[in-house]
Design a protein around this motif. Sequence first.
Motif, mmCIF file in Angstrom:
data_model
loop_
_atom_site.group_PDB
_atom_site.id
_atom_site.type_symbol
_atom_site.label_atom_id
_atom_site.label_comp_id
_atom_site.label_asym_id
_atom_site.label_seq_id
_atom_site.Cartn_x
_atom_site.Cartn_y
_atom_site.Cartn_z
ATOM 1 N N PRO A 252 -5.035 -5.377 7.159
ATOM 2 C CA PRO A 252 -4.723 -6.813 7.280
ATOM 3 C C PRO A 252 -5.116 -7.339 8.651
ATOM 4 O O PRO A 252 -5.032 -6.633 9.652
ATOM 5 N N GLN B 204 3.614 -16.980 -2.011
ATOM 6 C CA GLN B 204 2.933 -15.971 -2.809
ATOM 7 C C GLN B 204 1.991 -16.616 -3.826
ATOM 8 O O GLN B 204 0.891 -16.108 -4.081
ATOM 9 N N LEU C 34 -1.197 -17.597 -2.098
ATOM 10 C CA LEU C 34 -2.055 -16.442 -1.848
ATOM 11 C C LEU C 34 -2.774 -16.007 -3.124
ATOM 12 O O LEU C 34 -3.970 -15.694 -3.108
ATOM 13 N N ARG D 17 -0.013 -2.584 8.890
ATOM 14 C CA ARG D 17 0.839 -3.123 7.845
ATOM 15 C C ARG D 17 2.275 -3.160 8.344
ATOM 16 O O ARG D 17 2.616 -2.459 9.299
ATOM 17 N N ASP E 8 -2.315 -9.192 -0.460
ATOM 18 C CA ASP E 8 -1.241 -9.119 0.526
ATOM 19 C C ASP E 8 -0.470 -7.825 0.347
ATOM 20 O O ASP E 8 -0.532 -7.182 -0.703
ATOM 21 N N SER E 9 0.217 -7.436 1.392
ATOM 22 C CA SER E 9 1.104 -6.285 1.319
ATOM 23 C C SER E 9 2.492 -6.765 0.893
ATOM 24 O O SER E 9 2.689 -7.937 0.568
ATOM 25 N N PHE F 215 6.358 -7.979 0.986
ATOM 26 C CA PHE F 215 7.144 -8.865 1.841
ATOM 27 C C PHE F 215 8.508 -8.217 2.086
ATOM 28 O O PHE F 215 9.104 -7.638 1.175
#
Length: 255
Positions: free
Chosen positions: A117, A133, A136, A251, A143-144, A146
């Motif tokens: 990222p 989200q 995105l 991350r 994405d990783s 949350f």
Amino acid sequence: MPSSGWLVYGLAATVVAGLIWRYTDDPKLTGAIIGTGLVVLLTLGLAIHTVLQLSRRLLPRLGLHWRFGLRGLLRDSRAGVGQILAFGITLTAMALSFSVRGHLLDDWRRQLPEHAPNHFAINILPSSLADFQSDLNREQIPDSRFYPVVRGRLVAINGEAVQGRVSKDSQGEAATQRELSLTWSDRFPDDNQVIDGGAWQVDSPGQVSVEKKLADNLGIRPGDQLAFTVGDAQLTATVTNLRSVQWDTMRPNFT
């Protein structure tokens, strides 16, 4: 040179030696660096002095500006050598800094894992998480996970004030002087591994996992009782396990 000059140069040399020792943390290496630096300076000074003396023969052949400049250096050869050394070392340090900066950045980029990222989002309100989200996903941005984050301060370990566990030279001292980012999850990040203790029970509250290096610096072991202050509340938790963390994955990770 007047005594004030010796004082200034002495303080400067002491500060430089102290900084070298602070960064190397090795008296022998510090002595080697300082000794080598002095030998290099002496060698360069003698070489510059020799070149200046030989350059006297060039005075009749030089233009007016170069002649005045060279005579100014030759008028006080020791001061001239010092000026040339000062400018030369400064320019060399600047060039070295730019060169090392480029190499460090290139090495760092090569060490990054693939698809690491490069943008991070924090302080997202729970009410805004679903919309974030969705944005995105609409833009097809991977994405990783949350994580919820709560700011809290570690205040005690087994009823003992945490300040009594560390010294000012300890790496864990910084963790006792500030609020920590605390989070919770039903599973570890993929790059975390339990190396001491057992797995926690998802349906059993009051458990905590601590990163191994921080635990070693604070003397924390599985089974210890930790006390945190979160806002006006004080919470206690039992250390279930210690885990390793790969900080270079870029991350989200937590101590």
